[in-house]
Design a protein around this motif. Structure first.
Motif, mmCIF file in Angstrom:
data_model
loop_
_atom_site.group_PDB
_atom_site.id
_atom_site.type_symbol
_atom_site.label_atom_id
_atom_site.label_comp_id
_atom_site.label_asym_id
_atom_site.label_seq_id
_atom_site.Cartn_x
_atom_site.Cartn_y
_atom_site.Cartn_z
ATOM 1 N N GLU A 81 -4.937 12.134 -10.460
ATOM 2 C CA GLU A 81 -3.493 12.479 -10.929
ATOM 3 C C GLU A 81 -2.404 12.607 -10.222
ATOM 4 O O GLU A 81 -1.889 13.357 -9.340
ATOM 5 N N PRO A 82 -1.915 11.898 -8.967
ATOM 6 C CA PRO A 82 -1.027 11.535 -7.906
ATOM 7 C C PRO A 82 0.390 12.000 -8.454
ATOM 8 O O PRO A 82 0.589 11.419 -9.958
ATOM 9 N N ILE A 83 1.254 12.102 -7.158
ATOM 10 C CA ILE A 83 2.886 12.927 -7.324
ATOM 11 C C ILE A 83 3.255 11.396 -7.045
ATOM 12 O O ILE A 83 3.178 11.291 -5.645
ATOM 13 N N SER A 84 3.975 10.983 -7.613
ATOM 14 C CA SER A 84 4.663 9.602 -6.724
ATOM 15 C C SER A 84 5.974 10.047 -7.055
ATOM 16 O O SER A 84 6.575 10.055 -7.920
ATOM 17 N N ILE A 85 6.566 9.557 -5.559
ATOM 18 C CA ILE A 85 7.510 10.132 -5.395
ATOM 19 C C ILE A 85 8.368 8.778 -4.846
ATOM 20 O O ILE A 85 7.326 8.314 -3.544
ATOM 21 N N THR A 86 9.983 8.218 -5.823
ATOM 22 C CA THR A 86 10.271 6.946 -4.832
ATOM 23 C C THR A 86 11.215 6.848 -3.934
ATOM 24 O O THR A 86 12.103 7.912 -3.937
ATOM 25 N N ASP A 145 -8.348 4.051 -6.784
ATOM 26 C CA ASP A 145 -6.823 4.454 -7.612
ATOM 27 C C ASP A 145 -5.792 3.916 -6.928
ATOM 28 O O ASP A 145 -5.059 3.191 -7.253
ATOM 29 N N LEU A 146 -5.200 3.718 -5.950
ATOM 30 C CA LEU A 146 -4.629 3.283 -5.246
ATOM 31 C C LEU A 146 -4.455 1.820 -4.917
ATOM 32 O O LEU A 146 -3.343 1.746 -5.186
ATOM 33 N N THR A 147 -5.828 1.164 -4.654
ATOM 34 C CA THR A 147 -5.593 -0.076 -5.354
ATOM 35 C C THR A 147 -4.746 -0.841 -6.309
ATOM 36 O O THR A 147 -4.499 -1.932 -6.377
ATOM 37 N N VAL A 148 -5.176 -0.389 -7.279
ATOM 38 C CA VAL A 148 -4.021 -0.348 -8.444
ATOM 39 C C VAL A 148 -2.959 -0.107 -8.477
ATOM 40 O O VAL A 148 -2.093 -1.495 -8.744
ATOM 41 N N GLY A 153 -0.780 0.711 -5.746
ATOM 42 C CA GLY A 153 -0.227 -0.074 -4.739
ATOM 43 C C GLY A 153 1.033 1.001 -3.998
ATOM 44 O O GLY A 153 0.877 2.234 -4.513
ATOM 45 N N GLY A 154 1.979 0.415 -3.209
ATOM 46 C CA GLY A 154 2.264 1.551 -2.270
ATOM 47 C C GLY A 154 1.109 2.578 -1.490
ATOM 48 O O GLY A 154 0.567 2.773 -1.161
ATOM 49 N N ARG A 155 2.612 2.862 -0.518
ATOM 50 C CA ARG A 155 2.220 4.306 -0.134
ATOM 51 C C ARG A 155 1.252 5.219 -0.017
ATOM 52 O O ARG A 155 1.799 5.976 -1.434
ATOM 53 N N SER A 156 0.261 6.139 0.764
ATOM 54 C CA SER A 156 0.207 7.044 0.062
ATOM 55 C C SER A 156 -0.334 8.503 1.012
ATOM 56 O O SER A 156 -0.176 8.228 2.570
ATOM 57 N N VAL A 157 -0.506 9.522 0.389
ATOM 58 C CA VAL A 157 -0.315 10.799 1.149
ATOM 59 C C VAL A 157 -1.656 12.321 0.987
ATOM 60 O O VAL A 157 -1.275 12.102 -0.600
ATOM 61 N N VAL A 158 -3.057 11.788 1.238
ATOM 62 C CA VAL A 158 -3.824 12.743 0.835
ATOM 63 C C VAL A 158 -3.743 15.248 1.153
ATOM 64 O O VAL A 158 -2.881 14.853 2.870
ATOM 65 N N LEU A 159 -3.035 15.342 0.498
ATOM 66 C CA LEU A 159 -4.078 17.142 1.098
ATOM 67 C C LEU A 159 -4.725 17.521 0.729
ATOM 68 O O LEU A 159 -5.049 17.424 -0.273
ATOM 69 N N SER A 160 -5.617 18.040 2.014
ATOM 70 C CA SER A 160 -6.920 18.522 2.204
ATOM 71 C C SER A 160 -7.678 20.110 2.987
ATOM 72 O O SER A 160 -6.598 19.509 3.735
ATOM 73 N N HIS A 161 -7.841 20.440 1.717
ATOM 74 C CA HIS A 161 -8.161 21.528 3.063
ATOM 75 C C HIS A 161 -9.780 22.057 3.525
ATOM 76 O O HIS A 161 -10.451 22.009 2.760
ATOM 77 N N CYS A 162 -9.915 22.345 4.343
ATOM 78 C CA CYS A 162 -11.064 21.096 5.124
ATOM 79 C C CYS A 162 -11.531 21.986 6.345
ATOM 80 O O CYS A 162 -10.772 21.538 7.264
ATOM 81 N N PHE A 163 -12.559 21.811 6.842
ATOM 82 C CA PHE A 163 -12.975 21.919 8.563
ATOM 83 C C PHE A 163 -13.295 20.467 9.235
ATOM 84 O O PHE A 163 -14.137 19.251 7.851
ATOM 85 N N ALA A 164 -12.308 19.058 9.685
ATOM 86 C CA ALA A 164 -12.474 17.596 9.578
ATOM 87 C C ALA A 164 -13.293 17.922 11.128
ATOM 88 O O ALA A 164 -13.183 18.623 12.132
ATOM 89 N N ALA A 165 -14.244 17.000 10.811
ATOM 90 C CA ALA A 165 -14.728 16.515 12.374
ATOM 91 C C ALA A 165 -13.367 16.362 13.375
ATOM 92 O O ALA A 165 -12.222 15.823 13.933
#
Length: 388
Positions: A113-118, A163-166, A168-180
């Motif tokens: 359920e993305p928060i879309s800000i224009t 979901d983003l493919t449908v 369109g537009g730009r995107s930002v992901v927030l995640s809390h993890c250990f990334a490589a």
């Protein structure tokens, strides 16, 4: 669009039993001023907003004040829960907060359920991924292997890309993890509770393909894994292991084509963290340490024998001395023999006591003062026994 990436506020965290609320408040004041001066549109907070699952009323008050003032200077907020947070408590009344532009993402299904800000170039979709403990969500998706954090985030990101493919537009992901690409587990601080690094739950960077920027949380030092995948680190030092890590935020700009400029902006450090190493007498007398007297201080004492009442003495010069470690400069080779074996040939009480002191003090026997004191005490004890 200007986005300020921050994480790991850990509101309510103590530092060696001392409250950090006042210092964190000062840092958040500076963060809000950056938002105002730089015209930030969105503040992204990638998890561990609180330090515990049961925050105090003072912790709630600090968060409420910060969010109110961020809104007052014109920014929207997108915030996710981390592994320290109680998703239920952090997300309480989030539906109503969203009406004011304060978006708190804590429920497992909310990452879709993305928060879309224009802005002038169209929508930017913020996909907040709350901390998803595999054992707590796998029942929601029967038949999908969700045993590790990598599998959970790969599953979530696959759905986000679809979901983003449908949309369109730009995107930002927030995640809390250990990334490589982050530091090994041995370099993590004691605040970065086990998600884990160097183990099964390290998340490969490829999992985050397909979006313009990834705002990561959990690591308390800033890190650039790729130009579009970054950790901001915590805004305040919470451990001596973090002493050399800068405190700040990433200021991220998205233009018409996606990711634009990314700039590091420093935050103030209300009280520095200092680790001093040396004999206690040197730490107390050396003029070179004068500018450290107002710091949080950890002392590593190299005295061959641990000084008595060392913390009290340290705090006479360094009022904010909070930690001591005894690490003798010379490590004696005392062998593998047991205490009983070492005193087997002792023929008197002073020899037995001297053997004990040598055993517990890394091969260092009694000093001249201790020898004289022991002789006095043992003589007094013998006199009392003879008179009784």
């Amino acid at each position: 669009m200007k986005i300020l990436h921050t994480s790991d506020w850990h509101i309510g965290r103590t530092f060696h039993t001392h409250s950090t609320l006042e210092h964190l408040g000062q840092v958040l004041d500076a963060l809000i001023e950056i938002v105002r001066v730089r015209g930030v549109d969105v503040v992204a907070v990638a998890g561990d907003v609180f330090d515990s699952a049961m925050p105090s009323k003072e912790s709630y008050a600090l968060l409420t004040s910060a969010l109110r003032r961020l809104k007052a200077v014109g920014a929207s907020v997108v915030m996710t829960s981390g592994n320290h947070d109680s998703a239920t408590r952090l997300g309480f009344q989030s539906e109503w907060a969203a009406l004011a532009g304060i978006h708190v993402v804590t429920r497992p299904e909310q990452y879709l359920e993305p928060i879309s800000i224009t802005d002038e170039y169209g929508p930017v979709h913020f996909y907040g991924i709350p901390y998803l403990e595999p054992v707590l969500i796998r029942h929601l998706y029967p038949g999908v292997p969700l045993k590790t954090h990598e599998q959970v985030l790969d599953f979530a990101m696959t759905q986000i890309r679809e979901d983003l493919t449908v949309r369109g537009g730009r995107s930002v992901v927030l995640s809390h993890c250990f990334a490589a690409g982050v530091m090994p587990a041995s370099a993590a601080s004691d605040v970065e509770r086990d998600i884990t690094a160097g183990g099964l739950d390290v998340v490969p960077l490829g999992v985050f393909d397909g979006c313009d920027y990834v705002a990561l949380g959990h690591i308390h030092g800033r890190a650039t894994l790729t130009e579009r995948v970054r950790y901001s680190g915590a805004p305040l030092h919470y451990s001596f292991a973090e002493a050399e890590k800068p405190r700040g935020v990433w200021l991220v700009e998205l233009d018409a084509g996606g990711l634009g400029a990314v700039e590091w902006v420093d935050l103030p450090v209300p009280r520095r963290l200092t680790v001093l190493t040396g004999e206690l007498s040197d730490l107390l007398e050396d003029a070179a340490y004068a500018d450290r007297e107002g710091d949080w201080v950890k002392a590593i004492l190299t005295d061959q024998v641990r000084p008595l009442d060392a913390m009290r003495s340290l705090q006479e010069r360094f009022p904010h001395g909070v930690a001591l470690e005894h690490r003798p400069a010379i490590q004696m080779d005392v062998g593998d023999s047991s205490y009983a074996e070492r005193i087997r040939t002792a023929t008197s009480d002073p020899e037995i006591i001297a053997g004990f002191l040598s055993f517990v003090r890394n091969g260092v026997g009694p000093t001249d003062f201790e020898t004289a004191l022991l002789a006095e005490l043992l003589t007094e004890q013998s006199t009392r026994a003879a008179n009784s």
